[in-house]
Design a protein around this motif. Structure first.
Motif, short mmCIF file in Angstrom:
data_model
loop_
_atom_site.label_atom_id
_atom_site.label_comp_id
_atom_site.label_asym_id
_atom_site.label_seq_id
_atom_site.Cartn_x
_atom_site.Cartn_y
_atom_site.Cartn_z
N LEU A 87 11.40 1.89 1.55
CA LEU A 87 11.32 2.04 0.10
C LEU A 87 10.79 0.78 -0.57
O LEU A 87 9.94 0.85 -1.47
CB LEU A 87 12.69 2.41 -0.47
CG LEU A 87 12.69 2.95 -1.90
CD1 LEU A 87 11.95 4.28 -1.98
CD2 LEU A 87 14.12 3.12 -2.42
N MET A 88 11.26 -0.38 -0.14
CA MET A 88 10.80 -1.63 -0.75
C MET A 88 9.34 -1.91 -0.42
O MET A 88 8.60 -2.42 -1.26
CB MET A 88 11.71 -2.78 -0.31
CG MET A 88 13.09 -2.74 -0.97
SD MET A 88 14.10 -4.20 -0.66
CE MET A 88 14.58 -3.91 1.04
N ALA A 89 8.93 -1.55 0.79
CA ALA A 89 7.51 -1.72 1.17
C ALA A 89 6.63 -0.82 0.31
O ALA A 89 5.57 -1.25 -0.18
CB ALA A 89 7.31 -1.41 2.64
N CYS A 90 7.06 0.41 0.11
CA CYS A 90 6.29 1.34 -0.72
C CYS A 90 6.29 0.91 -2.18
O CYS A 90 5.29 1.07 -2.88
CB CYS A 90 6.85 2.76 -0.59
SG CYS A 90 6.55 3.52 1.02
N ALA A 91 7.41 0.35 -2.64
CA ALA A 91 7.49 -0.15 -4.02
C ALA A 91 6.47 -1.27 -4.22
O ALA A 91 5.77 -1.32 -5.25
CB ALA A 91 8.89 -0.66 -4.33
N PHE A 92 6.37 -2.16 -3.25
CA PHE A 92 5.38 -3.24 -3.33
C PHE A 92 3.97 -2.67 -3.37
O PHE A 92 3.12 -3.11 -4.16
CB PHE A 92 5.55 -4.18 -2.12
CG PHE A 92 4.55 -5.30 -2.10
CD1 PHE A 92 4.68 -6.38 -2.96
CD2 PHE A 92 3.48 -5.28 -1.21
CE1 PHE A 92 3.75 -7.41 -2.94
CE2 PHE A 92 2.56 -6.31 -1.19
CZ PHE A 92 2.69 -7.38 -2.05
N GLY A 93 3.71 -1.65 -2.53
CA GLY A 93 2.40 -1.01 -2.52
C GLY A 93 2.07 -0.35 -3.85
O GLY A 93 0.94 -0.44 -4.34
N LEU A 94 3.05 0.31 -4.46
CA LEU A 94 2.82 0.96 -5.76
C LEU A 94 2.53 -0.06 -6.85
O LEU A 94 1.68 0.17 -7.71
CB LEU A 94 4.05 1.80 -6.15
CG LEU A 94 4.26 3.11 -5.40
CD1 LEU A 94 5.49 3.82 -5.95
CD2 LEU A 94 3.05 4.03 -5.53
N LEU A 95 3.21 -1.19 -6.80
CA LEU A 95 2.97 -2.24 -7.81
C LEU A 95 1.57 -2.84 -7.65
O LEU A 95 0.90 -3.11 -8.65
CB LEU A 95 4.04 -3.33 -7.70
CG LEU A 95 5.46 -2.90 -8.09
CD1 LEU A 95 6.45 -4.03 -7.84
CD2 LEU A 95 5.51 -2.47 -9.55
N ILE A 96 1.15 -3.05 -6.42
CA ILE A 96 -0.22 -3.54 -6.17
C ILE A 96 -1.23 -2.52 -6.70
O ILE A 96 -2.24 -2.87 -7.31
CB ILE A 96 -0.44 -3.79 -4.67
CG1 ILE A 96 0.40 -4.98 -4.19
CG2 ILE A 96 -1.92 -4.04 -4.37
CD1 ILE A 96 0.01 -6.31 -4.78
N SER A 97 -0.94 -1.24 -6.46
CA SER A 97 -1.84 -0.17 -6.91
C SER A 97 -1.98 -0.20 -8.44
O SER A 97 -3.10 -0.15 -8.97
CB SER A 97 -1.30 1.20 -6.47
OG SER A 97 -1.13 1.25 -5.09
N PHE A 98 -0.86 -0.25 -9.13
CA PHE A 98 -0.86 -0.22 -10.59
C PHE A 98 -1.52 -1.48 -11.17
O PHE A 98 -2.36 -1.40 -12.08
CB PHE A 98 0.57 -0.09 -11.10
CG PHE A 98 0.69 0.09 -12.58
CD1 PHE A 98 0.10 1.18 -13.22
CD2 PHE A 98 1.39 -0.83 -13.35
CE1 PHE A 98 0.21 1.35 -14.60
CE2 PHE A 98 1.50 -0.66 -14.72
CZ PHE A 98 0.91 0.43 -15.35
N PHE A 99 -1.16 -2.63 -10.61
CA PHE A 99 -1.71 -3.90 -11.09
C PHE A 99 -3.23 -3.95 -10.90
O PHE A 99 -3.97 -4.33 -11.82
CB PHE A 99 -1.05 -5.06 -10.34
CG PHE A 99 -1.70 -6.39 -10.60
CD1 PHE A 99 -1.49 -7.06 -11.79
CD2 PHE A 99 -2.54 -6.97 -9.65
CE1 PHE A 99 -2.10 -8.29 -12.04
CE2 PHE A 99 -3.15 -8.19 -9.88
CZ PHE A 99 -2.93 -8.86 -11.08
#
Length: 352
Positions: free
Chosen positions: A71-83
């Motif tokens: 979950l934390m790895a995917c959260a990091f990926g989603l934040l990179i995507s949005f940013f």
């Protein structure tokens, strides 16, 4: 008879072993930032965090440790995507090219590691949401911070959930599965990237008010596992969109208070997660209403339900059609074989 069989297949409910607690958890992760934003007097900020809360859908059926790491790895990926989406939103051409390239990279990585559904979907969706927002360099840290808060709240709720619900075999050996056929993955990823990039370019070309609906609809259709499945999804999405927009129209016409809209979003997220594993056609009705209410906070059309419904239906149908065309190339074996042969030749030439 064949037509009736196809219709039954489109709307038949499949058995599912999914419990009620997963839909409830997803509903809480999406609605909690909304209600915090409401009580803080800034529901628009809450809606940004709420979209990031969808990271909870990547929570795997695994041991507590594996759940939280994933979950934390995917959260990091989603934040990179949005940013990154926010960062490249300054020009329509650059935005389309970047989203296509980003889709290629995300699909390749998620396919390589065989990430289970929803796979690449929300990474690309968050990038599309960010890339379709008005460019404002000073606002990028604030918007990224809001998305971060949405991910943190989802991880916190998942942490609490982990203590309450345990898997049957928490000590079972867990391995990371990877895709060995890299050439095939590259060809497939290229088709995904080109199609999503083209869908955004088409939306920008027509100067749609909220262009992100087109690439997201295109992406949703292309999640099918076969050419037939993709065409079924196209039909389900168009019909479901029509019904979902009707539901959204009724809700908007009622002129609900903001807290009522937040509650409606929470309830619809629960219903979506109950249906999504049983029948996509039913789920998309509530997905349409949910995303429309969530995405149109503060929109110039939010107070004009007639115009809003027509605009969103046009956007979603356009995206679904582009996705269906992309799906044709995605599952056309001759085209894929030709691309794979060319990639192998290129790879050999580079090695020399």
């Amino acid at each position: 008879m064949k037509l009736l069989q196809e219709i039954r297949e489109l709307y038949a409910l499949k058995p599912s072993s999914r419990g009620w607690h997963i839909p409830l958890l997803a509903s809480l992760c999406v609605s909690t930032p909304l209600f915090i934003g409401y009580f803080a007097g800034n529901v628009l900020a809450g809606s940004v965090a709420s979209i990031a809360g969808l990271v909870i859908l990547y929570l795997p059926e695994a041991s507590f440790t594996r759940r939280m790491i994933t979950l934390m790895a995917c959260a990091f990926g989603l934040l990179i995507s949005f940013f990154s989406g926010l960062l490249f939103s300054f020009n329509p051409i650059v935005a389309s090219v970047y989203l296509g390239g980003f889709t290629f990279a995300v699909h390749w990585v998620t396919r390589y590691f065989k990430l289970k559904p929803p796979g690449n979907f929300f990474f690309i969706m968050l990038a599309a949401v960010g890339i379709c927002m008005p460019f404002n360099l000073e606002q990028i840290p604030l918007k990224t911070g809001l998305a971060t808060m949405g991910c943190i709240s989802a991880c916190l709720l998942a942490f609490i959930y982990g203590f309450m619900v345990r898997t049957k075999n928490p000590d079972a050996q867990e391995t990371i599965i990877v895709q060995k056929n890299l050439i095939s993955g590259t060809a497939e990823s290229a088709i995904f990237g080109i199609t999503i990039g083209v869908s955004l370019a088409v939306a920008k070309l027509f100067q749609l008010e909220n262009p992100y609906w087109v690439p997201v609809s295109c992406l949703a259709v292309m999640q099918g596992v076969s050419a037939k499945h993709i065409w079924q999804r196209s039909l389900q999405r168009i019909i479901g969109t029509f019904l979902g927009l009707g539901l959204a129209y009724v809700l908007l016409s009622l002129k609900l208070p903001v807290w009522g809209i937040c509650l409606g979003i929470a309830l619809m997220q629960f219903v979506v997660e109950m249906f999504i594993t049983r029948n996509y056609g039913y789920a998309v009705i509530f997905i349409t209403s949910l995303t429309l209410l969530l995405a149109e906070f503060g929109s110039s059309l939010s107070g004009r339900p007639n115009e809003l419904v027509v605009a969103r239906f046009t956007d979603i149908v356009l995206g679904s059609l582009v996705g269906a065309i992309g799906g044709y190339f995605l599952y056309h074996q001759k085209i894929k074989d030709k691309m794979e042969r060319q990639l192998r030749k290129t790879r050999i030439a580079l090695k020399r």
